[in-house]
Design an enzyme around this catalytic site. Structure first.
Site, PDB file in Angstrom:
ATOM      1  N   ALA A   9       0.844  -1.199   0.000  1.00 41.36           N
ATOM      2  CA  ALA A   9       0.000   0.000   0.000  1.00 41.36           C
ATOM      3  C   ALA A   9       0.878   1.248   0.000  1.00 41.36           C
ATOM      4  CB  ALA A   9      -0.929  -0.009   1.210  1.00 41.36           C
ATOM      5  N   TYR A  10       1.952   1.191   0.789  1.00 39.25           N
ATOM      6  CA  TYR A  10       2.902   2.322   0.848  1.00 39.25           C
ATOM      7  C   TYR A  10       3.495   2.563  -0.539  1.00 39.25           C
ATOM      8  CZ  TYR A  10       7.108   4.933   2.229  1.00 39.25           C
ATOM      9  OH  TYR A  10       8.103   5.875   2.344  1.00 39.25           O
ATOM     10  N   ALA A  11       3.955   1.480  -1.192  1.00 36.48           N
ATOM     11  CA  ALA A  11       4.593   1.606  -2.509  1.00 36.48           C
ATOM     12  C   ALA A  11       3.617   2.189  -3.531  1.00 36.48           C
ATOM     13  CB  ALA A  11       5.101   0.242  -2.969  1.00 36.48           C
ATOM     14  N   SER A  26       1.042   4.083  -2.844  1.00 35.99           N
ATOM     15  CA  SER A  26       0.806   5.496  -2.497  1.00 35.99           C
ATOM     16  C   SER A  26       1.920   6.380  -3.042  1.00 35.99           C
ATOM     17  CB  SER A  26       0.671   5.675  -0.982  1.00 35.99           C
ATOM     18  OG  SER A  26       1.924   5.609  -0.320  1.00 35.99           O
ATOM     19  N   LYS A  27       3.155   5.885  -3.000  1.00 40.23           N
ATOM     20  CA  LYS A  27       4.283   6.700  -3.470  1.00 40.23           C
ATOM     21  C   LYS A  27       4.335   6.747  -4.992  1.00 40.23           C
ATOM     22  CE  LYS A  27       5.807   7.886   0.593  1.00 40.23           C
ATOM     23  NZ  LYS A  27       5.745   9.288   1.048  1.00 40.23           N
TER      24      LYS A  27
END
Ligand code: NAP
Length: 253
Positions: A158-160, A162-163
């Site tokens: 999810a972080y990846a 988002s970035k």
């Protein structure tokens, strides 16, 4: 030439300016001459950084705000404009990475939480401040992305995403707002020693394994990311927009 790096007379707002990379960028922008407003949820941290900025002889403002909340973003931008009358530099730095698990196990609540801060928050703040910058006819927006948003990774999906979204937001806003004198760029750090990466650094085997993948064989200090932000905020970068600047010790070579 050096005067083109000066931020004297400019006003910056940094989300998540209370610690880590955001704090380092806030202090660097102030050293380069900017007045700096800081926003995060932990008031004690942003107040501390604000007092460090004032010791550098610049004005500062510490305003509590959760970038996941549109109402708090509106209040934040109103406060900054009331205090300083303008916003020339926005650093979308606030970010979280609370989930470490395979995508098959990520819950909708976790997905929404990460995207809500890292991407939706940056969109909302950029839109609100972008409107002020359009009225001013000038501005520089700097999004703190990550190399995790540029290639395949596991357990921080999810972080990846988002970035990666933040990088595309950078390109879209740069394209739409170039004619209005607004530049929008991203910085993509590799591993940096901050509160966010403490849990990783505390696991010796994991940490050593990661260091082996970085040609410089170390994580960065937050200050090593700040120079790019000063450059991108300044007149020295007047023809630079829509780009992603990687600072990763060579990890993605
Ligand atoms: P950090 O030390 O945990 O700092 C994150 C900052 O963001 C804090 O000031 C935090 O303050 C703020 N923040 C988090 N959620 C927020 C919210 N909802 N509203 C407002 N502020 C919020 O982490 P960091 O490593 O410096 O990370 C800064 C940025 O760099 C993040 O976007 C991160 O993804 C990115 N990055 C970090 C690394 C790394 O290796 N450290 C690598 C690549 C990219 P509060 O919690 O008090 O709100």
């Amino acid at each position: 030439m050096l005067e083109k790096f000066s931020l004297s007379g400019q006003v910056a707002l940094i989300s998540g300016g209370g610690r880590g990379i955001g704090r380092a960028i806030a202090l660097a922008l102030a050293e380069a001459g900017a007045e700096v407003a800081l926003a995060s949820r932990t008031v004690a941290e942003i107040e501390q950084v604000a007092s460090e900025i004032e010791q550098l002889g610049r004005r500062s403002l510490a305003q509590r705000a959760d970038v996941a909340d549109p109402a708090q973003i509106k209040t934040l931008v109103t406060q900054v404009l009331e205090r300083f009358g303008q916003i020339d530099i926005l650093v979308n730095n606030a970010g979280i990475s609370p989930v470490f698990k395979p995508m098959a196990e990520v819950t909708l609540a976790e997905w929404d939480q990460v995207l809500g801060v890292n991407l939706r928050g940056a969109f909302l703040l950029s839109q609100e401040i972008g409107r002020a910058m359009i009225r001013q006819g000038r501005g520089s927006i700097i999004n703190i992305a990550s190399i995790a948003g540029m290639r395949g990774v596991s357990h921080i999906g999810a972080y990846a995403v988002s970035k990666a979204g933040l990088i595309q937001l950078t390109r879209v806003l740069a394209t739409e707002w170039a004619a209005q004198g607004i530049r929008v760029n991203a910085i993509a750090p590799g591993w940096v020693e901050t509160a966010m990466t403490q849990p990783v650094m505390a696991q010796a085997e994991l940490y050593q394994g990661l260091l082996a993948t970085i040609p410089q064989k170390r994580f960065a200090a937050p200050e090593e990311i700040a120079g790019l932000a000063v450059y991108l905020a300044s007149e020295a970068a007047s023809f630079v927009t829509g780009q992603v600047y990687v600072a990763d010790g060579g990890q993605t070579i």
